[in-house]
Write a protein that holds these residues in place. Structure first.
Motif, PDB file in Angstrom:
ATOM      1  N   ILE A  51      49.735  74.954  80.228  1.00  0.00           N
ATOM      2  CA  ILE A  51      50.086  74.329  81.503  1.00  0.00           C
ATOM      3  C   ILE A  51      51.131  75.213  82.170  1.00  0.00           C
ATOM      4  O   ILE A  51      52.095  75.650  81.536  1.00  0.00           O
ATOM      5  N   GLY A  56      51.664  73.057  87.713  1.00  0.00           N
ATOM      6  CA  GLY A  56      51.141  72.371  86.540  1.00  0.00           C
ATOM      7  C   GLY A  56      49.655  72.582  86.354  1.00  0.00           C
ATOM      8  O   GLY A  56      48.963  71.725  85.791  1.00  0.00           O
ATOM      9  N   THR A  58      46.304  73.879  84.629  1.00  0.00           N
ATOM     10  CA  THR A  58      46.003  73.885  83.199  1.00  0.00           C
ATOM     11  C   THR A  58      44.755  74.696  82.897  1.00  0.00           C
ATOM     12  O   THR A  58      43.893  74.916  83.751  1.00  0.00           O
ATOM     13  N   THR A  69      44.009  67.094  76.178  1.00  0.00           N
ATOM     14  CA  THR A  69      44.651  67.147  77.491  1.00  0.00           C
ATOM     15  C   THR A  69      46.099  67.571  77.325  1.00  0.00           C
ATOM     16  O   THR A  69      46.838  66.967  76.533  1.00  0.00           O
ATOM     17  N   SER A  71      49.873  68.123  79.074  1.00  0.00           N
ATOM     18  CA  SER A  71      50.695  67.625  80.173  1.00  0.00           C
ATOM     19  C   SER A  71      52.141  68.002  79.892  1.00  0.00           C
ATOM     20  O   SER A  71      52.481  68.411  78.787  1.00  0.00           O
ATOM     21  N   ARG A  72      52.976  67.868  80.916  1.00  0.00           N
ATOM     22  CA  ARG A  72      54.389  68.161  80.722  1.00  0.00           C
ATOM     23  C   ARG A  72      55.229  67.153  81.487  1.00  0.00           C
ATOM     24  O   ARG A  72      54.825  66.639  82.540  1.00  0.00           O
ATOM     25  N   ASP A  73      56.413  66.882  80.944  1.00  0.00           N
ATOM     26  CA  ASP A  73      57.396  66.032  81.594  1.00  0.00           C
ATOM     27  C   ASP A  73      58.653  66.873  81.735  1.00  0.00           C
ATOM     28  O   ASP A  73      59.419  67.037  80.777  1.00  0.00           O
TER      29      ASP A  73
END
Length: 124
Positions: A51, A56, A58, A69, A71-73
C-alpha cells in the motif's frame, strides 16, 4: 529510522481468516509505502501486497487476489493484512516492510526496514 513489529499470526484451519498487523514506530509513517512479504520453508521470500504513501494505492499478488486485503491506519501508524479463505499454501512467515524509494514496490531489495515476522500456519 523505522521499527516494525508484526502481530496476528497463528494456526488456522483452511478456509479460515487472520488479520495481521504491523505497528511502526519512528517518524513520518505516512511517507512510507508499506509492503507485506512471506517466506515459506525452503522457498524464497515473495511479495504479497503493498500500500502506497499518499493515495493509498494497492497492489496484491495474483494468487491472493480476492482473498487478502491490505490497509493502513496512519493515525495508528499501523498497516494491516486481512487474510480470508486461507489455504495450506499460505503457510509462511509473514513480514512487513517499509520504503520511501518506490511507490508500489514488489521487490524486497527496494525496502529499507523490516519487521521480525509472524508465523502463519494453515492446516488442511
Amino acid at each position: 529510522q523505522v521499527q516494525l513489529v508484526e502481530s496476528g499470526g497463528g494456526l488456522v484451519q483452511a478456509g479460515g481468516s487472520l488479520r495481521l498487523a504491523c505497528a511502526a514506530s519512528g517518524r513520518d509513517f505516512v511517507t512510507y509505502s508499506m509492503g507485506w512479504f512471506r517466506q515459506a520453508p525452503g522457498k524464497e521470500r515473495e511479495f504479497v501486497s503493498v500500500i502506497s504513501w499518499g493515495s493509498g494505492s494497492t497492489k496484491v499478488k495474483d494468487s491472493v487476489k480476492g482473498r487478502f486485503t491490505i490497509s493502513r491506519d496512519n493515525a495508528k501508524n499501523t498497516v494491516y493484512l486481512q487474510m480470508n479463505s486461507l489455504k495450506p499454501d499460505d503457510t509462511a512467515v509473514y513480514y512487513c516492510a517499509a520504503t520511501r524509494r518506490v511507490y508500489l514496490g514488489t521487490v524486497g531489495d527496494h525496502y529499507d526496514y523490516w519487521g521480525q515476522g509472524t508465523q502463519v500456519t494453515v492446516s488442511s
